[in-house]
Scaffold this motif. Structure first.
Motif, short mmCIF file in Angstrom:
data_model
loop_
_atom_site.label_atom_id
_atom_site.label_comp_id
_atom_site.label_asym_id
_atom_site.label_seq_id
_atom_site.Cartn_x
_atom_site.Cartn_y
_atom_site.Cartn_z
N GLN A 30 0.76 -1.22 0.05
CA GLN A 30 0.19 -0.08 -0.08
C GLN A 30 0.82 1.25 0.10
O GLN A 30 1.77 1.49 0.70
N TYR A 31 0.65 2.05 -0.77
CA TYR A 31 1.45 3.37 -1.20
C TYR A 31 0.69 4.65 -0.61
O TYR A 31 -0.39 4.94 -1.19
N VAL A 32 1.23 5.20 0.39
CA VAL A 32 0.50 6.26 1.14
C VAL A 32 1.47 7.56 1.20
O VAL A 32 2.46 7.28 1.59
N GLN A 33 1.10 8.53 0.82
CA GLN A 33 1.64 9.78 0.87
C GLN A 33 0.80 11.03 1.38
O GLN A 33 -0.19 10.95 0.99
N VAL A 34 1.79 12.26 1.99
CA VAL A 34 1.10 13.57 1.92
C VAL A 34 1.79 14.45 1.00
O VAL A 34 2.90 14.70 1.16
N ALA A 35 0.80 15.12 0.05
CA ALA A 35 1.35 16.15 -0.44
C ALA A 35 1.18 17.53 0.10
O ALA A 35 0.10 17.82 0.43
N GLU A 36 2.14 18.15 0.19
CA GLU A 36 2.17 19.74 0.68
C GLU A 36 2.35 20.60 -0.32
O GLU A 36 3.65 20.81 -0.88
N ILE A 37 1.23 21.40 -0.67
CA ILE A 37 1.26 22.26 -2.00
C ILE A 37 1.09 23.76 -1.58
O ILE A 37 0.28 23.97 -0.84
N GLU A 38 1.87 24.67 -1.67
CA GLU A 38 1.50 26.05 -1.84
C GLU A 38 1.21 26.69 -3.10
O GLU A 38 1.88 26.51 -4.24
N ILE A 39 0.01 27.46 -3.05
CA ILE A 39 -0.61 27.82 -4.35
C ILE A 39 -0.49 29.36 -4.26
O ILE A 39 -0.56 29.85 -3.33
N PHE A 40 -0.31 29.82 -5.52
CA PHE A 40 -0.12 31.31 -5.62
C PHE A 40 -1.60 31.73 -5.08
O PHE A 40 -2.55 31.35 -5.75
N PRO A 41 -1.72 32.88 -4.38
CA PRO A 41 -3.06 33.46 -4.05
C PRO A 41 -4.05 33.68 -5.10
O PRO A 41 -5.19 33.29 -5.06
N ALA A 42 -3.56 34.27 -6.33
CA ALA A 42 -4.48 34.75 -7.40
C ALA A 42 -4.93 33.65 -8.09
O ALA A 42 -6.00 33.76 -8.84
N GLN A 43 -4.15 32.29 -7.98
CA GLN A 43 -4.81 31.20 -8.74
C GLN A 43 -5.54 29.95 -7.51
O GLN A 43 -5.87 29.03 -8.12
N LEU A 44 -5.80 30.51 -6.58
CA LEU A 44 -6.33 29.52 -5.54
C LEU A 44 -7.60 28.87 -5.93
O LEU A 44 -7.71 27.72 -5.85
N ASP A 45 -8.55 29.82 -6.43
CA ASP A 45 -9.74 29.31 -6.92
C ASP A 45 -9.80 28.31 -7.95
O ASP A 45 -10.19 27.37 -8.01
N GLN A 46 -8.88 28.89 -8.79
CA GLN A 46 -8.73 27.86 -10.26
C GLN A 46 -7.99 26.65 -9.75
O GLN A 46 -8.39 25.49 -10.27
N TYR A 47 -7.19 26.60 -8.90
CA TYR A 47 -6.49 25.61 -8.47
C TYR A 47 -7.38 24.39 -7.70
O TYR A 47 -7.44 23.10 -7.97
N LYS A 48 -8.24 25.29 -6.81
CA LYS A 48 -9.12 24.11 -6.21
C LYS A 48 -10.20 23.42 -7.16
O LYS A 48 -10.31 22.25 -7.05
N ALA A 49 -10.44 24.01 -8.20
CA ALA A 49 -11.51 23.71 -9.09
C ALA A 49 -10.63 22.45 -9.73
O ALA A 49 -11.42 21.39 -10.35
N ALA A 50 -9.53 22.75 -10.33
CA ALA A 50 -8.81 21.65 -10.95
C ALA A 50 -8.56 20.43 -10.30
O ALA A 50 -8.64 19.34 -10.60
N VAL A 51 -7.99 20.58 -8.95
CA VAL A 51 -7.88 19.54 -8.19
C VAL A 51 -9.02 18.63 -7.78
O VAL A 51 -8.96 17.26 -7.47
N ALA A 52 -10.05 19.38 -7.63
CA ALA A 52 -11.34 18.68 -7.24
C ALA A 52 -11.76 17.74 -8.64
O ALA A 52 -12.26 16.64 -8.48
N GLU A 53 -11.61 18.30 -9.65
CA GLU A 53 -11.85 17.72 -10.98
C GLU A 53 -11.05 16.50 -11.02
O GLU A 53 -11.70 15.27 -11.34
N HIS A 54 -9.66 16.88 -10.82
CA HIS A 54 -8.81 15.54 -11.03
C HIS A 54 -9.29 14.51 -10.04
O HIS A 54 -9.33 13.22 -10.44
N ILE A 55 -9.53 14.95 -8.75
CA ILE A 55 -9.81 13.68 -7.89
C ILE A 55 -11.04 12.90 -8.10
O ILE A 55 -10.97 11.79 -7.99
N ALA A 56 -12.08 13.53 -8.69
CA ALA A 56 -13.27 13.30 -8.96
C ALA A 56 -13.00 12.00 -10.10
O ALA A 56 -13.18 10.87 -10.21
N THR A 57 -12.30 12.33 -11.08
CA THR A 57 -11.96 11.49 -12.17
C THR A 57 -10.87 10.39 -11.80
O THR A 57 -11.20 9.17 -12.15
N ALA A 58 -10.13 10.60 -10.88
CA ALA A 58 -9.23 9.46 -10.46
C ALA A 58 -9.73 8.47 -9.77
O ALA A 58 -9.84 7.42 -9.85
#
Lengths: 130, 130
Positions: A30-58
């Motif tokens: 079993q492979y387990v990890q924690v990703a610690e990601i810092e996002i540029f403030p101006a792109q935070l909303d776009q990043y959240k949308a992208a990662v949410a879509e990615h997670i749903a697909t995966a």
């Protein structure tokens, strides 16, 4: 709530039961990890949308992707953590080569200020199924 | 794998389905945090046993405890993280007052070098049910 409504993931053991008595299976890799990601403030909303879509697909298309929990620090919203559980190392490598992961990486490349991947070992992974 | 085998927890929405079509419910007050805990090296094995027992008990007896994932950093095993999801703030406060939590705190008090609780906001919490 009784025992049949628990999912308890131990270190190298997954106990999963949805409708009957608990059963256990050994999962050495079993492979387990924690990703610690810092996002540029101006792109935070776009990043959240992208990662949410990615997670749903995966979760939908990859059998070996078991958990992807993305959260944002309440006091420092640009600090994002993703808690990730894959069935095994092969499942993780397969994930890294998937079309949706590559799309996510390309889409978010300029939104990410820093990324740290922390490999972790489960002590006890307990989650309730409803 | 199809849609009925996914648990997708969105920000303020839990979608959970074990045997039928997905349903959604709004949970405005879902309480999520990450505990970052440093353990004294000599007490690490004892700490792991204590936290594993605590998690199993909390999942079993507390309806409002949804997720408790305890992991140890692969490179720095004394660095422990616990990813925690409670149904709401009341469930979290109830957890803090439970007999098993108080026992865990007493048992592990001398094992813990430092503790930081990071309140987080879900972006997307995706987990697969088997």
């Amino acid at each position: 709530v009784d025992a049949k409504h628990l999912l308890l993931f131990g270190a190298s053991v997954i106990t999963a039961s949805l409708s009957g008595p608990a059963t256990a299976e050994t999962t050495q890799e079993q492979y387990v990890q924690v990703a610690e990601i810092e996002i540029f403030p101006a792109q935070l909303d776009q990043y959240k949308a992208a990662v949410a879509e990615h997670i749903a697909t995966a979760l939908r298309v990859e059998p070996g992707v078991l958990v992807l929990y993305a959260v944002s620090d309440a006091d420092h919203p640009t600090d994002v953590r993703v808690f990730e559980v894959y069935r095994d190392t092969d499942a993780y490598n397969s994930h890294l080569q998937s079309a949706h992961f590559l799309k996510y990486k390309t889409t978010t490349d300029k939104m990410v200020k820093s990324l740290k991947l922390v490999r972790v070992v489960p002590i006890m992974l307990g989650a309730k199924a409803k």
